[in-house]
Design a protein around this motif. Structure first.
Motif, short mmCIF file in Angstrom:
data_model
loop_
_atom_site.label_atom_id
_atom_site.label_comp_id
_atom_site.label_asym_id
_atom_site.label_seq_id
_atom_site.Cartn_x
_atom_site.Cartn_y
_atom_site.Cartn_z
N SER A 1 0.80 -1.23 0.00
CA SER A 1 0.00 0.00 0.00
C SER A 1 0.83 1.27 0.00
CB SER A 1 -0.92 0.02 1.22
OG SER A 1 -1.74 -1.11 1.23
N GLY A 2 2.12 1.17 0.14
CA GLY A 2 2.96 2.36 0.16
C GLY A 2 2.96 3.04 1.51
N ASP A 3 3.15 4.33 1.51
CA ASP A 3 3.20 5.11 2.73
C ASP A 3 1.80 5.60 3.08
OD1 ASP A 3 6.07 5.03 3.05
OD2 ASP A 3 6.16 6.32 1.29
N LEU A 4 1.27 5.12 4.19
CA LEU A 4 -0.08 5.49 4.61
C LEU A 4 -0.02 6.34 5.86
CD1 LEU A 4 -2.04 2.14 4.19
CD2 LEU A 4 -2.07 4.12 2.70
N PHE A 5 -0.93 7.28 5.95
CA PHE A 5 -1.05 8.13 7.12
C PHE A 5 -2.48 8.03 7.60
CE2 PHE A 5 -0.85 12.36 9.29
CZ PHE A 5 0.22 12.05 10.12
N GLU A 6 -2.66 7.61 8.85
CA GLU A 6 -3.99 7.49 9.45
C GLU A 6 -4.16 8.62 10.45
OE1 GLU A 6 -4.37 3.64 11.23
OE2 GLU A 6 -4.53 2.64 9.30
N PHE A 7 -5.30 9.30 10.37
CA PHE A 7 -5.57 10.46 11.22
C PHE A 7 -7.06 10.57 11.47
CE2 PHE A 7 -5.36 11.55 6.79
CZ PHE A 7 -6.47 12.34 6.56
N PRO A 8 -7.46 11.23 12.55
CA PRO A 8 -8.89 11.37 12.84
C PRO A 8 -9.60 12.21 11.77
CG PRO A 8 -7.57 12.08 14.72
CD PRO A 8 -6.64 11.84 13.58
N CYS A 9 -10.75 11.74 11.33
CA CYS A 9 -11.55 12.52 10.38
C CYS A 9 -12.16 13.71 11.10
CB CYS A 9 -12.66 11.66 9.79
SG CYS A 9 -12.06 10.29 8.78
N ARG A 10 -12.79 14.60 10.34
CA ARG A 10 -13.40 15.79 10.92
C ARG A 10 -14.39 15.47 12.02
NH1 ARG A 10 -14.48 19.60 5.77
NH2 ARG A 10 -12.40 20.47 5.70
N ASP A 11 -15.14 14.40 11.85
CA ASP A 11 -16.16 14.07 12.84
C ASP A 11 -15.57 13.40 14.09
OD1 ASP A 11 -15.50 11.54 11.93
OD2 ASP A 11 -17.43 11.16 11.00
N ASN A 12 -14.29 13.08 14.06
CA ASN A 12 -13.57 12.43 15.16
C ASN A 12 -14.18 11.09 15.57
OD1 ASN A 12 -11.43 14.23 15.56
ND2 ASN A 12 -12.75 15.61 16.69
N ALA A 13 -15.11 10.58 14.79
CA ALA A 13 -15.73 9.30 15.11
C ALA A 13 -15.06 8.15 14.35
CB ALA A 13 -17.22 9.34 14.77
N ARG A 14 -14.31 8.47 13.34
CA ARG A 14 -13.65 7.43 12.55
C ARG A 14 -12.27 7.89 12.13
NH1 ARG A 14 -14.75 8.24 7.12
NH2 ARG A 14 -15.73 10.25 6.95
N ILE A 15 -11.53 6.95 11.55
CA ILE A 15 -10.15 7.22 11.14
C ILE A 15 -10.10 7.34 9.62
CG2 ILE A 15 -7.80 6.29 11.08
CD1 ILE A 15 -8.62 7.15 13.84
N CYS A 16 -9.51 8.41 9.12
CA CYS A 16 -9.27 8.58 7.69
C CYS A 16 -7.88 8.05 7.36
CB CYS A 16 -9.36 10.06 7.31
SG CYS A 16 -11.04 10.69 7.26
N LYS A 17 -7.73 7.54 6.16
CA LYS A 17 -6.44 7.06 5.68
C LYS A 17 -6.12 7.77 4.38
CE LYS A 17 -7.14 2.47 7.54
NZ LYS A 17 -7.21 1.04 7.27
N ALA A 18 -4.85 8.11 4.22
CA ALA A 18 -4.42 8.77 2.99
C ALA A 18 -3.01 8.33 2.65
CB ALA A 18 -4.47 10.29 3.15
N VAL A 19 -2.73 8.29 1.36
CA VAL A 19 -1.37 8.02 0.90
C VAL A 19 -0.53 9.24 1.21
CG1 VAL A 19 0.03 7.67 -1.17
CG2 VAL A 19 -2.11 6.43 -0.91
N LEU A 20 0.67 9.02 1.70
CA LEU A 20 1.59 10.09 2.03
C LEU A 20 2.72 10.09 0.99
CD1 LEU A 20 2.04 12.23 4.27
CD2 LEU A 20 3.47 10.55 5.43
N ILE A 21 2.92 11.22 0.34
CA ILE A 21 3.99 11.33 -0.66
C ILE A 21 5.32 11.50 0.07
CG2 ILE A 21 4.91 12.70 -2.56
CD1 ILE A 21 2.00 13.49 -3.19
N ARG A 22 6.28 10.67 -0.28
CA ARG A 22 7.59 10.72 0.38
C ARG A 22 8.35 11.97 -0.01
NH1 ARG A 22 10.64 4.92 0.80
NH2 ARG A 22 9.03 3.92 2.05
N ASP A 23 8.94 12.60 1.00
CA ASP A 23 9.90 13.67 0.75
C ASP A 23 11.29 13.10 1.07
OD1 ASP A 23 9.89 13.50 3.51
OD2 ASP A 23 9.49 15.63 3.85
N ASN A 24 12.33 13.92 1.01
CA ASN A 24 13.69 13.43 1.23
C ASN A 24 13.86 12.82 2.62
OD1 ASN A 24 14.76 13.92 -1.28
ND2 ASN A 24 15.36 16.00 -0.77
#
Length: 124
Positions: A48-71
């Motif tokens: 899946s590559g680099d994933l970042f999990e963080f609270p969604c706006r409603d704070n009731a669930r977790i959002c997941k997004a691909v994270l683009i690698r920097d140096n």
């Protein structure tokens, strides 16, 4: 023009039950120049590559997004795996942003990814 906007709105509402669409429309990462500071967990996976999990706006669930690698992430991804990070990020098009990669494009579920603008914790 009005028809196009209404068609897009109807399409979005029709798909409102899909998790991918909800993550895209209801995520807490703003599409603004300065980005937004978010706290979440970073995961480095081969498939899946680099994933970042963080609270969604409603704070009731977790959002997941691909994270683009920097140096920094290129050289420290394994030691940061599973760690809590605080980043200033901006949501961008995973397939057309000049900072993105083909891997980020192919692993993104909704065609977007998070671009790291600033490392807050760890301080880089």
């Amino acid at each position: 023009m009005v028809r196009r906007i209404l068609a897009c709105l109807a399409f979005g509402l029709a798909l409102a039950g899909c998790a991918d669409v909800n993550d895209y429309f209801f995520h807490n990462v703003a599409d603004v120049e300065m980005g937004q500071v978010i706290t979440g967990r970073y995961f480095n996976t081969r498939i899946s590559g680099d994933l970042f999990e963080f609270p969604c706006r409603d704070n009731a669930r977790i959002c997941k997004a691909v994270l683009i690698r920097d140096n920094y992430l290129r050289f420290h991804s394994w030691e940061l795996d599973g760690k809590k990070l605080v980043l200033r990020v901006q949501r961008t098009n995973a397939c057309h942003d000049i900072h993105s990669t083909d891997f980020a494009c192919h692993t993104s579920r909704d065609g977007t990814a998070l671009l790291i603008l600033q490392w807050i914790r760890p301080d880089v």
